[in-house]
Design a protein around this motif. Structure first.
Motif, PDB file in Angstrom:
ATOM      1  N   VAL A  41      15.431 -32.721  21.266  1.00 34.93           N
ATOM      2  CA  VAL A  41      15.773 -32.616  19.840  1.00 34.93           C
ATOM      3  C   VAL A  41      17.177 -32.022  19.694  1.00 34.93           C
ATOM      4  CG1 VAL A  41      15.183 -31.471  17.662  1.00 34.93           C
ATOM      5  CG2 VAL A  41      13.369 -32.463  19.087  1.00 34.93           C
ATOM      6  N   GLU A  42      17.444 -30.948  20.416  1.00 36.04           N
ATOM      7  CA  GLU A  42      18.763 -30.315  20.318  1.00 36.04           C
ATOM      8  C   GLU A  42      19.859 -31.234  20.852  1.00 36.04           C
ATOM      9  OE1 GLU A  42      18.246 -26.472  22.172  1.00 36.04           O
ATOM     10  OE2 GLU A  42      17.342 -25.657  20.346  1.00 36.04           O
ATOM     11  N   ALA A  43      19.572 -31.970  21.938  1.00 34.55           N
ATOM     12  CA  ALA A  43      20.560 -32.912  22.465  1.00 34.55           C
ATOM     13  C   ALA A  43      20.874 -33.987  21.433  1.00 34.55           C
ATOM     14  CB  ALA A  43      20.047 -33.546  23.757  1.00 34.55           C
ATOM     15  N   ALA A  44      19.849 -34.499  20.763  1.00 34.63           N
ATOM     16  CA  ALA A  44      20.070 -35.537  19.748  1.00 34.63           C
ATOM     17  C   ALA A  44      20.916 -35.002  18.599  1.00 34.63           C
ATOM     18  CB  ALA A  44      18.733 -36.059  19.230  1.00 34.63           C
ATOM     19  N   LEU A  45      20.652 -33.776  18.172  1.00 36.71           N
ATOM     20  CA  LEU A  45      21.428 -33.187  17.079  1.00 36.71           C
ATOM     21  C   LEU A  45      22.889 -32.989  17.487  1.00 36.71           C
ATOM     22  CD1 LEU A  45      18.814 -30.597  15.774  1.00 36.71           C
ATOM     23  CD2 LEU A  45      19.574 -32.675  14.601  1.00 36.71           C
ATOM     24  N   LEU A  46      23.112 -32.509  18.700  1.00 36.19           N
ATOM     25  CA  LEU A  46      24.479 -32.331  19.183  1.00 36.19           C
ATOM     26  C   LEU A  46      25.192 -33.674  19.323  1.00 36.19           C
ATOM     27  CD1 LEU A  46      23.912 -29.593  21.901  1.00 36.19           C
ATOM     28  CD2 LEU A  46      25.233 -29.334  19.785  1.00 36.19           C
ATOM     29  N   ASN A  47      24.487 -34.651  19.894  1.00 33.99           N
ATOM     30  CA  ASN A  47      25.093 -35.958  20.112  1.00 33.99           C
ATOM     31  C   ASN A  47      25.310 -36.722  18.810  1.00 33.99           C
ATOM     32  OD1 ASN A  47      25.284 -35.504  22.865  1.00 33.99           O
ATOM     33  ND2 ASN A  47      23.254 -36.335  23.249  1.00 33.99           N
ATOM     34  N   ALA A  48      24.625 -36.303  17.732  1.00 31.30           N
ATOM     35  CA  ALA A  48      24.834 -36.908  16.416  1.00 31.30           C
ATOM     36  C   ALA A  48      26.022 -36.287  15.691  1.00 31.30           C
ATOM     37  CB  ALA A  48      23.576 -36.774  15.563  1.00 31.30           C
ATOM     38  N   GLY A  49      26.603 -35.235  16.291  1.00 31.41           N
ATOM     39  CA  GLY A  49      27.818 -34.684  15.715  1.00 31.41           C
ATOM     40  C   GLY A  49      27.745 -33.257  15.222  1.00 31.41           C
ATOM     41  N   LEU A  50      26.573 -32.607  15.259  1.00 33.32           N
ATOM     42  CA  LEU A  50      26.557 -31.201  14.862  1.00 33.32           C
ATOM     43  C   LEU A  50      27.398 -30.401  15.848  1.00 33.32           C
ATOM     44  CD1 LEU A  50      22.858 -30.392  13.846  1.00 33.32           C
ATOM     45  CD2 LEU A  50      24.814 -30.768  12.368  1.00 33.32           C
ATOM     46  N   PRO A  51      28.188 -29.460  15.373  1.00 31.86           N
ATOM     47  CA  PRO A  51      29.042 -28.706  16.290  1.00 31.86           C
ATOM     48  C   PRO A  51      28.242 -27.764  17.199  1.00 31.86           C
ATOM     49  CG  PRO A  51      29.285 -27.921  14.035  1.00 31.86           C
ATOM     50  CD  PRO A  51      28.416 -29.136  13.975  1.00 31.86           C
ATOM     51  N   ALA A  52      27.082 -27.317  16.727  1.00 31.93           N
ATOM     52  CA  ALA A  52      26.202 -26.427  17.497  1.00 31.93           C
ATOM     53  C   ALA A  52      24.830 -26.484  16.842  1.00 31.93           C
ATOM     54  CB  ALA A  52      26.737 -24.996  17.477  1.00 31.93           C
ATOM     55  N   VAL A  53      23.823 -26.035  17.571  1.00 30.63           N
ATOM     56  CA  VAL A  53      22.481 -25.970  16.988  1.00 30.63           C
ATOM     57  C   VAL A  53      21.904 -24.583  17.225  1.00 30.63           C
ATOM     58  CG1 VAL A  53      21.934 -28.430  17.122  1.00 30.63           C
ATOM     59  CG2 VAL A  53      21.402 -26.965  19.052  1.00 30.63           C
ATOM     60  N   SER A  54      21.126 -24.131  16.272  1.00 29.68           N
ATOM     61  CA  SER A  54      20.375 -22.883  16.455  1.00 29.68           C
ATOM     62  C   SER A  54      18.959 -23.124  15.944  1.00 29.68           C
ATOM     63  CB  SER A  54      21.074 -21.704  15.772  1.00 29.68           C
ATOM     64  OG  SER A  54      21.139 -21.897  14.377  1.00 29.68           O
ATOM     65  N   THR A  55      18.741 -22.933  14.660  1.00 27.34           N
ATOM     66  CA  THR A  55      17.389 -23.116  14.115  1.00 27.34           C
ATOM     67  C   THR A  55      17.075 -24.568  13.766  1.00 27.34           C
ATOM     68  OG1 THR A  55      18.169 -22.659  11.876  1.00 27.34           O
ATOM     69  CG2 THR A  55      17.365 -20.782  13.164  1.00 27.34           C
ATOM     70  N   GLU A  56      18.092 -25.428  13.736  1.00 32.97           N
ATOM     71  CA  GLU A  56      17.874 -26.821  13.321  1.00 32.97           C
ATOM     72  C   GLU A  56      16.877 -27.546  14.225  1.00 32.97           C
ATOM     73  OE1 GLU A  56      22.121 -25.665  12.268  1.00 32.97           O
ATOM     74  OE2 GLU A  56      20.881 -25.539  14.083  1.00 32.97           O
ATOM     75  N   GLY A  57      16.973 -27.317  15.526  1.00 30.26           N
ATOM     76  CA  GLY A  57      16.067 -27.980  16.459  1.00 30.26           C
ATOM     77  C   GLY A  57      14.624 -27.599  16.214  1.00 30.26           C
ATOM     78  N   TYR A  58      14.387 -26.317  15.948  1.00 33.28           N
ATOM     79  CA  TYR A  58      13.023 -25.871  15.661  1.00 33.28           C
ATOM     80  C   TYR A  58      12.536 -26.471  14.341  1.00 33.28           C
ATOM     81  CZ  TYR A  58      12.571 -22.753  19.627  1.00 33.28           C
ATOM     82  OH  TYR A  58      12.452 -22.268  20.896  1.00 33.28           O
ATOM     83  N   ALA A  59      13.400 -26.503  13.323  1.00 29.16           N
ATOM     84  CA  ALA A  59      12.992 -27.065  12.028  1.00 29.16           C
ATOM     85  C   ALA A  59      12.588 -28.528  12.169  1.00 29.16           C
ATOM     86  CB  ALA A  59      14.122 -26.910  11.008  1.00 29.16           C
ATOM     87  N   VAL A  60      13.370 -29.294  12.920  1.00 24.49           N
ATOM     88  CA  VAL A  60      13.031 -30.703  13.151  1.00 24.49           C
ATOM     89  C   VAL A  60      11.708 -30.797  13.908  1.00 24.49           C
ATOM     90  CG1 VAL A  60      13.720 -32.790  14.417  1.00 24.49           C
ATOM     91  CG2 VAL A  60      15.408 -31.539  13.056  1.00 24.49           C
ATOM     92  N   SER A  61      11.530 -29.985  14.928  1.00 27.78           N
ATOM     93  CA  SER A  61      10.306 -30.041  15.737  1.00 27.78           C
ATOM     94  C   SER A  61       9.068 -29.650  14.946  1.00 27.78           C
ATOM     95  CB  SER A  61      10.455 -29.150  16.970  1.00 27.78           C
ATOM     96  OG  SER A  61      11.470 -29.669  17.807  1.00 27.78           O
ATOM     97  N   TYR A  62       9.189 -28.656  14.060  1.00 25.71           N
ATOM     98  CA  TYR A  62       8.028 -28.290  13.223  1.00 25.71           C
ATOM     99  C   TYR A  62       7.610 -29.490  12.377  1.00 25.71           C
ATOM    100  CZ  TYR A  62       9.634 -23.434  14.091  1.00 25.71           C
ATOM    101  OH  TYR A  62      10.049 -22.252  14.660  1.00 25.71           O
ATOM    102  N   ALA A  63       8.594 -30.161  11.769  1.00 24.26           N
ATOM    103  CA  ALA A  63       8.294 -31.311  10.910  1.00 24.26           C
ATOM    104  C   ALA A  63       7.683 -32.457  11.710  1.00 24.26           C
ATOM    105  CB  ALA A  63       9.555 -31.778  10.180  1.00 24.26           C
ATOM    106  N   LEU A  64       8.238 -32.754  12.882  1.00 24.71           N
ATOM    107  CA  LEU A  64       7.700 -33.828  13.714  1.00 24.71           C
ATOM    108  C   LEU A  64       6.276 -33.514  14.168  1.00 24.71           C
ATOM    109  CD1 LEU A  64      10.829 -34.665  15.918  1.00 24.71           C
ATOM    110  CD2 LEU A  64       9.817 -36.084  14.103  1.00 24.71           C
ATOM    111  N   ALA A  65       6.035 -32.274  14.570  1.00 28.79           N
ATOM    112  CA  ALA A  65       4.684 -31.892  14.997  1.00 28.79           C
ATOM    113  C   ALA A  65       3.695 -32.051  13.849  1.00 28.79           C
ATOM    114  CB  ALA A  65       4.683 -30.451  15.509  1.00 28.79           C
ATOM    115  N   GLU A  66       4.088 -31.598  12.687  1.00 27.60           N
ATOM    116  CA  GLU A  66       3.210 -31.700  11.514  1.00 27.60           C
ATOM    117  C   GLU A  66       2.882 -33.159  11.207  1.00 27.60           C
ATOM    118  OE1 GLU A  66       3.134 -29.737   7.098  1.00 27.60           O
ATOM    119  OE2 GLU A  66       4.217 -28.683   8.687  1.00 27.60           O
TER     120      GLU A  66
END
Length: 177
Positions: A41-66
């Motif tokens: 998830v974090e690799a995809a966010l970085l490769n999509a152009g985000l300069p860095a990731v912190s809580t974004e990866g967890y937020a995406v993962s919570y939504a996907l799990a749900e």
């Protein structure tokens, strides 16, 4: 009467290089469950152009799990999960979906083996590399400094002395077969 059919949310937590991904992949395949890997998830966010990731990866993962738990799929999550707040958020996901939460902390008590694993790990194409790469030993040590002690129920799997197959057998035994 039907047995409880609630899906499980199995969250693997622990420092980089402890064996979380190996065990989580094995369990997801064994259960034919959805596998959510925070590194991907974090690799995809970085490769999509985000300069860095912190809580974004967890937020995406919570939504996907749900999204996967609601129709009854079992979900295996592979993440460091270092903080009480992230652990609480996984509990919230389980609560909102009626899933059974199983927290699994993976540890490697043999510090020399832990360091060897981290230092010999390399980013693989299947890891969705690009701007993402696995942590090195100094980064893993910094993760350890910020890793909060558990205050909620969890199971612990120690991986420092066994083979991946032995560790998976121990995990299955811990989970009740």
């Amino acid at each position: 009467m039907l047995a409880d059919m609630s899906p499980r949310l199995l969250v693997f937590s622990g420092l980089p290089g402890t064996g979380k991904s190996t065990l989580a992949r094995q369990l997801a395949g064994h259960l034919r469950a959805v596998y959510l890997r925070m590194d991907s998830v974090e690799a995809a966010l970085l490769n999509a152009g985000l300069p860095a990731v912190s809580t974004e990866g967890y937020a995406v993962s919570y939504a996907l799990a749900e999204d996967q738990l609601r129709p009854g799929m079992e979900v295996v999550v592979d993440c460091v999960n270092p903080l009480g707040v992230t652990r609480g958020a996984w509990a919230d996901v389980a609560g909102r979906t009626g899933a059974h939460l199983v927290n699994l902390e993976v540890v490697c008590v043999d510090s020399a083996e832990h360091q060897r694993r981290v230092e010999t790990r390399r980013a693989q194409p299947e890891d969705h590399s690009g701007r993402w790469s696995p942590p090195d030993w100094p980064q893993a040590q910094r993760s350890a400094q910020g890793y909060q002690a558990w205050t909620s129920p969890h199971l612990t799997v120690e991986t420092g002395r066994g083979t991946p197959e032995e560790n998976f057998g121990a995990l299955l035994k811990l989970l009740g077969g």
